[in-house]
Design a protein around this motif. Sequence first.
Motif, PDB file in Angstrom:
ATOM      1  N   THR A   6     -21.905  -0.448 -36.250  1.00 52.94           N
ATOM      2  CA  THR A   6     -22.803  -0.803 -37.340  1.00 52.94           C
ATOM      3  C   THR A   6     -24.319  -0.363 -36.827  1.00 52.94           C
ATOM      4  OG1 THR A   6     -22.872  -3.016 -36.942  1.00 52.94           O
ATOM      5  CG2 THR A   6     -21.330  -2.442 -38.739  1.00 52.94           C
ATOM      6  N   GLU A   7     -24.557  -0.574 -35.561  1.00 54.07           N
ATOM      7  CA  GLU A   7     -25.709  -0.495 -34.972  1.00 54.07           C
ATOM      8  C   GLU A   7     -25.683   0.579 -33.885  1.00 54.07           C
ATOM      9  OE1 GLU A   7     -28.782  -1.677 -36.000  1.00 54.07           O
ATOM     10  OE2 GLU A   7     -27.665  -2.820 -37.615  1.00 54.07           O
ATOM     11  N   PHE A   8     -26.455   1.727 -34.248  1.00 47.48           N
ATOM     12  CA  PHE A   8     -26.383   3.005 -33.232  1.00 47.48           C
ATOM     13  C   PHE A   8     -27.317   2.989 -32.533  1.00 47.48           C
ATOM     14  CE2 PHE A   8     -26.090   7.143 -32.048  1.00 47.48           C
ATOM     15  CZ  PHE A   8     -25.408   7.282 -31.273  1.00 47.48           C
ATOM     16  N   SER A   9     -27.438   3.315 -30.947  1.00 51.68           N
ATOM     17  CA  SER A   9     -28.582   3.630 -30.330  1.00 51.68           C
ATOM     18  C   SER A   9     -28.122   4.635 -29.462  1.00 51.68           C
ATOM     19  CB  SER A   9     -29.085   2.404 -29.573  1.00 51.68           C
ATOM     20  OG  SER A   9     -30.090   2.749 -28.524  1.00 51.68           O
ATOM     21  N   HIS A  10     -28.815   5.944 -29.744  1.00 52.83           N
ATOM     22  CA  HIS A  10     -28.463   7.238 -28.915  1.00 52.83           C
ATOM     23  C   HIS A  10     -29.550   7.203 -27.896  1.00 52.83           C
ATOM     24  CE1 HIS A  10     -26.563  11.016 -28.225  1.00 52.83           C
ATOM     25  NE2 HIS A  10     -27.741  11.300 -28.260  1.00 52.83           N
ATOM     26  N   ILE A  11     -28.774   7.259 -26.628  1.00 59.99           N
ATOM     27  CA  ILE A  11     -29.426   7.656 -25.377  1.00 59.99           C
ATOM     28  C   ILE A  11     -29.132   9.282 -25.197  1.00 59.99           C
ATOM     29  CG2 ILE A  11     -29.945   7.253 -23.047  1.00 59.99           C
ATOM     30  CD1 ILE A  11     -29.093   4.381 -23.569  1.00 59.99           C
ATOM     31  N   PRO A  12     -29.827  10.157 -25.143  1.00 60.17           N
ATOM     32  CA  PRO A  12     -29.845  11.633 -24.912  1.00 60.17           C
ATOM     33  C   PRO A  12     -29.372  11.842 -23.448  1.00 60.17           C
ATOM     34  CG  PRO A  12     -32.004  11.308 -25.412  1.00 60.17           C
ATOM     35  CD  PRO A  12     -31.443  10.223 -25.625  1.00 60.17           C
ATOM     36  N   VAL A  13     -28.381  12.709 -23.263  1.00 60.95           N
ATOM     37  CA  VAL A  13     -27.846  12.886 -22.076  1.00 60.95           C
ATOM     38  C   VAL A  13     -29.098  14.008 -21.050  1.00 60.95           C
ATOM     39  CG1 VAL A  13     -26.239  14.291 -20.567  1.00 60.95           C
ATOM     40  CG2 VAL A  13     -25.599  13.175 -22.546  1.00 60.95           C
ATOM     41  N   LEU A  14     -29.171  13.334 -19.707  1.00 67.17           N
ATOM     42  CA  LEU A  14     -30.150  14.002 -18.970  1.00 67.17           C
ATOM     43  C   LEU A  14     -31.570  14.241 -19.778  1.00 67.17           C
ATOM     44  CD1 LEU A  14     -27.594  16.447 -16.947  1.00 67.17           C
ATOM     45  CD2 LEU A  14     -28.735  14.424 -16.173  1.00 67.17           C
ATOM     46  N   ALA A  15     -32.103  13.205 -20.461  1.00 70.56           N
ATOM     47  CA  ALA A  15     -33.239  13.616 -21.371  1.00 70.56           C
ATOM     48  C   ALA A  15     -34.458  14.204 -20.509  1.00 70.56           C
ATOM     49  CB  ALA A  15     -33.591  12.364 -21.931  1.00 70.56           C
ATOM     50  N   ALA A  16     -34.742  13.472 -19.401  1.00 68.93           N
ATOM     51  CA  ALA A  16     -36.015  13.896 -18.935  1.00 68.93           C
ATOM     52  C   ALA A  16     -35.862  15.510 -18.206  1.00 68.93           C
ATOM     53  CB  ALA A  16     -36.538  12.974 -17.825  1.00 68.93           C
ATOM     54  N   GLN A  17     -34.768  15.494 -17.465  1.00 66.82           N
ATOM     55  CA  GLN A  17     -34.550  16.731 -17.014  1.00 66.82           C
ATOM     56  C   GLN A  17     -34.458  17.948 -17.872  1.00 66.82           C
ATOM     57  OE1 GLN A  17     -32.787  13.987 -16.815  1.00 66.82           O
ATOM     58  NE2 GLN A  17     -32.101  13.741 -14.343  1.00 66.82           N
ATOM     59  N   THR A  18     -33.794  17.558 -19.150  1.00 57.67           N
ATOM     60  CA  THR A  18     -33.537  18.680 -20.220  1.00 57.67           C
ATOM     61  C   THR A  18     -34.994  19.004 -20.697  1.00 57.67           C
ATOM     62  OG1 THR A  18     -31.396  17.905 -20.698  1.00 57.67           O
ATOM     63  CG2 THR A  18     -32.515  19.144 -22.313  1.00 57.67           C
ATOM     64  N   VAL A  19     -35.929  18.248 -21.041  1.00 57.81           N
ATOM     65  CA  VAL A  19     -36.905  18.290 -21.584  1.00 57.81           C
ATOM     66  C   VAL A  19     -37.823  19.107 -20.692  1.00 57.81           C
ATOM     67  CG1 VAL A  19     -39.257  17.282 -22.489  1.00 57.81           C
ATOM     68  CG2 VAL A  19     -36.884  16.503 -23.287  1.00 57.81           C
ATOM     69  N   ALA A  20     -37.965  18.699 -19.434  1.00 56.30           N
ATOM     70  CA  ALA A  20     -38.579  19.407 -18.419  1.00 56.30           C
ATOM     71  C   ALA A  20     -38.495  20.907 -18.328  1.00 56.30           C
ATOM     72  CB  ALA A  20     -38.519  18.656 -17.032  1.00 56.30           C
ATOM     73  N   LEU A  21     -36.892  21.122 -18.332  1.00 60.15           N
ATOM     74  CA  LEU A  21     -36.461  22.583 -18.046  1.00 60.15           C
ATOM     75  C   LEU A  21     -36.863  23.473 -19.309  1.00 60.15           C
ATOM     76  CD1 LEU A  21     -33.087  21.971 -16.367  1.00 60.15           C
ATOM     77  CD2 LEU A  21     -35.001  22.998 -15.563  1.00 60.15           C
ATOM     78  N   LEU A  22     -36.741  22.762 -20.375  1.00 62.83           N
ATOM     79  CA  LEU A  22     -36.968  23.336 -21.808  1.00 62.83           C
ATOM     80  C   LEU A  22     -38.583  23.704 -21.933  1.00 62.83           C
ATOM     81  CD1 LEU A  22     -34.744  21.640 -24.114  1.00 62.83           C
ATOM     82  CD2 LEU A  22     -34.331  24.158 -23.577  1.00 62.83           C
ATOM     83  N   THR A  23     -39.234  23.054 -21.750  1.00 65.52           N
ATOM     84  CA  THR A  23     -40.971  22.999 -22.024  1.00 65.52           C
ATOM     85  C   THR A  23     -41.516  23.327 -20.742  1.00 65.52           C
ATOM     86  OG1 THR A  23     -41.387  20.534 -21.112  1.00 65.52           O
ATOM     87  CG2 THR A  23     -40.650  21.048 -23.716  1.00 65.52           C
ATOM     88  N   ASP A  24     -41.020  23.340 -19.603  1.00 72.41           N
ATOM     89  CA  ASP A  24     -41.762  23.756 -18.359  1.00 72.41           C
ATOM     90  C   ASP A  24     -43.019  22.767 -18.279  1.00 72.41           C
ATOM     91  OD1 ASP A  24     -42.041  24.982 -15.803  1.00 72.41           O
ATOM     92  OD2 ASP A  24     -43.127  26.671 -16.694  1.00 72.41           O
ATOM     93  N   GLY A  25     -42.849  21.708 -18.764  1.00 76.26           N
ATOM     94  CA  GLY A  25     -43.854  20.907 -18.676  1.00 76.26           C
ATOM     95  C   GLY A  25     -45.086  20.990 -19.770  1.00 76.26           C
ATOM     96  N   LYS A  26     -44.893  22.017 -20.502  1.00 74.15           N
ATOM     97  CA  LYS A  26     -45.959  22.244 -21.654  1.00 74.15           C
ATOM     98  C   LYS A  26     -45.931  20.771 -22.516  1.00 74.15           C
ATOM     99  CE  LYS A  26     -47.489  25.812 -24.885  1.00 74.15           C
ATOM    100  NZ  LYS A  26     -47.127  27.058 -25.376  1.00 74.15           N
ATOM    101  N   THR A  27     -47.053  20.435 -22.746  1.00 72.93           N
ATOM    102  CA  THR A  27     -47.375  19.175 -23.550  1.00 72.93           C
ATOM    103  C   THR A  27     -48.319  19.621 -24.848  1.00 72.93           C
ATOM    104  OG1 THR A  27     -49.091  18.539 -22.194  1.00 72.93           O
ATOM    105  CG2 THR A  27     -46.806  17.728 -21.705  1.00 72.93           C
TER     106      THR A  27
END
Length: 231
Positions: A6-27
């Motif tokens: 009933t209560e769902f909390s999602h933790i994305p896989v390798l979140a920090a690494q994935t975001v860093a690779l996709l964005t190349d640090g662009k904020t």
Amino acid sequence: MNSGHTEFSHIPVLAAQTVALLTDGKTSGKFRLIDGTLGRGGHSAMILRQNPDALLLGLDRDPEAIEQSRKNLAFAADRITLVQSDFADIARVAEESGWDGADAILLDLGVSSPQIDDPKRGFSFRSNGPLDMRMDNGAQLTAARVLNTYDERALERIFREYGELREARFLARAVVERRTEKPFETTFQFAEVCSGVLKRSVRRGAPPAPTLCFQAIRIEVNDELGQLRKA
């Protein structure tokens, strides 16, 4: 991850690494992300929060995922476009959405924890439910249809290629023999056959016997490798 049905909390896989690779640090500044397996929007949410100028085109074949993501990404509602679609159609969806390109494309392959944890979806042998396994519940092919109608040779190929099971021939034969008595309807029925065939070959440290059997049927039902080639 799921702490309950009933209560769902999602933790994305390798979140920090994935975001860093996709964005190349662009904020900051223009950044266009196509998330072809949106799920509950975990990875995309991190990028949208990190960069207030980022735009998202999100795809998922599961209508429940689209609905939940729309809620989870409401903080960036003016920067997102969500479409129920297979990622195999990513080029068509992008064109129809007015996207002529993207800075990054994310495909988080396989089944998601919300799908596994819902017995009605039939992805797991740990809970009894209908043999469904469709990521898109509007699709025609189900796990029950595969197990009850495919011939022995086709089943052997699926178990060997998609499950990498050395016992593929014996498992296919057992499925055909079992269905002549009564058609497969539930996950427990299929899991019982899998365990019966594989129990003598379980290796130390290997996943529970039905794991690769279910994986093989799921890949067939959703044409996962075909979808990936098209994408």
